[in-house]
Design an enzyme around this catalytic site. Structure first.
Site, PDB file in Angstrom:
ATOM      1  N   HIS A 147       0.835  -1.204   0.000  1.00  0.00           N
ATOM      2  CA  HIS A 147       0.000   0.000   0.000  1.00  0.00           C
ATOM      3  C   HIS A 147       0.874   1.260   0.000  1.00  0.00           C
ATOM      4  O   HIS A 147       0.634   2.187  -0.781  1.00  0.00           O
ATOM      5  CB  HIS A 147      -0.915  -0.025   1.225  1.00  0.00           C
ATOM      6  N   SER A 211      -3.670   0.987  -4.710  1.00  0.00           N
ATOM      7  CA  SER A 211      -3.018  -0.210  -4.175  1.00  0.00           C
ATOM      8  C   SER A 211      -3.997  -1.355  -3.946  1.00  0.00           C
ATOM      9  O   SER A 211      -3.653  -2.343  -3.324  1.00  0.00           O
ATOM     10  CB  SER A 211      -2.292   0.125  -2.866  1.00  0.00           C
TER      11      SER A 211
HETATM   12 FE   FE2 Z   1      -2.686   4.967   3.251  1.00  0.00          FE
END
Ligand code: FE2
Length: 270
Positions: A147, A211
């Site tokens: 992420h 992400s």
């Molecule tokens: Fe974040």
């Protein structure tokens, strides 16, 4: 950072795997031992961890050309991440800080909103360094290195976006808890879930979308309600954190997002 090791919630995919939990804690402890300004520790990632990265990388990069904003794609190609092993935060930090002055600060897990925003005001991004559970590579209930590096880092190397992020952080100084919550919501709907219209098509600029393989496709293919970004409304709109976002807020450009936020925060201060 005064963040202790964070225990996993029972719904975390790695909750019942003691080896995973020990490894996650080991990497989190490295972050706890790091002092701000010191060189960022390098992690010797395992084969399994690198394979998890490879799988996430493969999925997301198949969507970026069509689903990510043009600024992201430009920086992402320059970052030149390896496809088969996890990049080191220390190297990404050097790239980012050269572009925009944003620095990475390794952390052991989620950081409280006030603390997190205060770091943003100094162009410091609090970043986890461990990776999600290997059996569920396309899902994570918490921030992880995929992420941070595939969503946040490229965006923080873009000057307009770095300014926007710092602006939200700066507004957190000396405000009430209620105001912190509104700033965290603004952050959520821009830095994490922002969408921008480019040449007529909706593209992601928020790291939460960029992400997430599943949500990136879902959100930009007509499955959610898209509203024009209006900071005063956006900042008080509730949102789910464990399911896909039902509402996203659209801007014409990242510069426009910055201008709208700047005007909103200036008028809120008066
Ligand atoms: Fe974040």
């Amino acid at each position: 950072m005064d963040v202790a090791l964070i225990e996993l919630e029972a719904d975390h995919p790695g909750f019942n795997d003691s080896a995973y939990r020990a490894r996650r804690n080991e990497i989190a402890e490295v972050a706890l031992g790091h002092t701000s300004g010191a060189p960022i520790p390098r992690i010797n990632y395992t084969e399994v961890e690198n394979q998890t990265w490879a799988e996430v990388y493969r999925g997301l990069t198949s969507l970026f050309a069509t689903h990510a904003c043009s600024e992201f794609n430009q920086v992402f190609s320059e970052l030149n991440y390896p496809a088969d092993r996890i990049p080191q935060i220390a190297d990404v930090d050097a790239f980012m800080s050269h572009r925009t002055g944003f620095r990475m600060q390794p952390v052991a897990g989620l950081v409280g909103a006030r603390d997190f925003l205060e770091h943003l005001s100094r162009r410091i991004f609090c970043s986890t360094q461990y990776i999600r559970y290997h059996d569920r590579p396309l899902y994570t209930p918490e921030p992880d290195i995929c992420h941070e590096l595939l969503g946040h880092a490229p965006m923080l190397a873009i000057p307009e976006f770095a300014d926007l992020t710092q602006k939200i952080g700066e507004a957190s100084r000396g405000v009430t808890d209620e105001q912190i919550e509104q700033l965290a919501t603004l952050y959520w709907f821009t830095v994490e879930y922002g969408v921008v219209r480019q040449e007529g098509a909706l593209k992601a600029y928020g790291a939460g979308l960029l992400s997430s393989y599943g949500e990136l496709a879902h959100s930009l293919e007509g499955e959610v309600e898209i509203r024009p970004f209006e900071p005063a409304q956006t900042a008080v709109t509730p949102y789910p954190i464990t399911s896909y976002q039902p509402v996203l807020w659209e801007v014409d450009s990242i510069g426009q997002a910055f201008e709208k936020i700047r005007r909103h925060l200036d008028s809120a201060r008066r």
